[in-house]
Design a protein around this motif. Structure first.
Motif, PDB file in Angstrom:
ATOM      1  N   THR A  17      -4.321  -9.531  45.679  1.00  0.00           N
ATOM      2  CA  THR A  17      -5.155  -8.830  44.373  1.00  0.00           C
ATOM      3  C   THR A  17      -3.907  -8.438  44.066  1.00  0.00           C
ATOM      4  O   THR A  17      -4.196  -6.542  44.697  1.00  0.00           O
ATOM      5  CB  THR A  17      -6.444  -8.833  44.682  1.00  0.00           C
ATOM      6  N   LEU A  27      -3.972  -4.441  42.062  1.00  0.00           N
ATOM      7  CA  LEU A  27      -4.851  -3.583  41.263  1.00  0.00           C
ATOM      8  C   LEU A  27      -4.629  -2.994  39.135  1.00  0.00           C
ATOM      9  O   LEU A  27      -2.910  -2.488  39.814  1.00  0.00           O
ATOM     10  CB  LEU A  27      -5.125  -2.151  42.199  1.00  0.00           C
ATOM     11  N   SER A  71      -9.664  -4.562  40.663  1.00  0.00           N
ATOM     12  CA  SER A  71      -8.871  -5.944  40.533  1.00  0.00           C
ATOM     13  C   SER A  71      -9.021  -6.648  40.055  1.00  0.00           C
ATOM     14  O   SER A  71     -10.160  -6.637  39.161  1.00  0.00           O
ATOM     15  CB  SER A  71      -9.075  -6.698  41.980  1.00  0.00           C
ATOM     16  N   ARG A  72      -8.072  -7.474  39.288  1.00  0.00           N
ATOM     17  CA  ARG A  72      -8.221  -7.888  37.830  1.00  0.00           C
ATOM     18  C   ARG A  72      -9.940  -9.025  38.123  1.00  0.00           C
ATOM     19  O   ARG A  72     -10.047  -9.172  37.144  1.00  0.00           O
ATOM     20  CB  ARG A  72      -6.643  -9.612  37.653  1.00  0.00           C
TER      21      ARG A  72
END
Ligand SMILES: [Zn+2]
Length: 61
Positions: free
Chosen positions: A2, A4, A11-12
């Protein structure tokens, strides 16, 4: 992995999750608990969801 956000370090997926929880909380409040506070004393939001409130068993009047 993921990615950042370099500014926040979040994180999205985490940001999307927070947004989703906030929106769902607003919807539940609008359907279940709004009595005119958000609409300046005129309970049009309450009336819009009145039947749904009774159907779902939330206290109303
Ligand atoms: Zn009612």
């Amino acid at each position: 992995m993921t990615a950042l956000n370099t500014t926040t370090g979040l994180s999205r997926e985490f940001v999307i999750s927070l947004f989703t929880v906030a929106m769902l909380t607003a919807v539940v409040y609008g359907v279940a608990f709004e009595q005119g506070t958000l609409t300046g004393g005129t309970p049009w939001l309450h009336e819009a969801f009145h039947d749904a409130r009774h159907l779902l068993g939330f206290p109303c009047h």
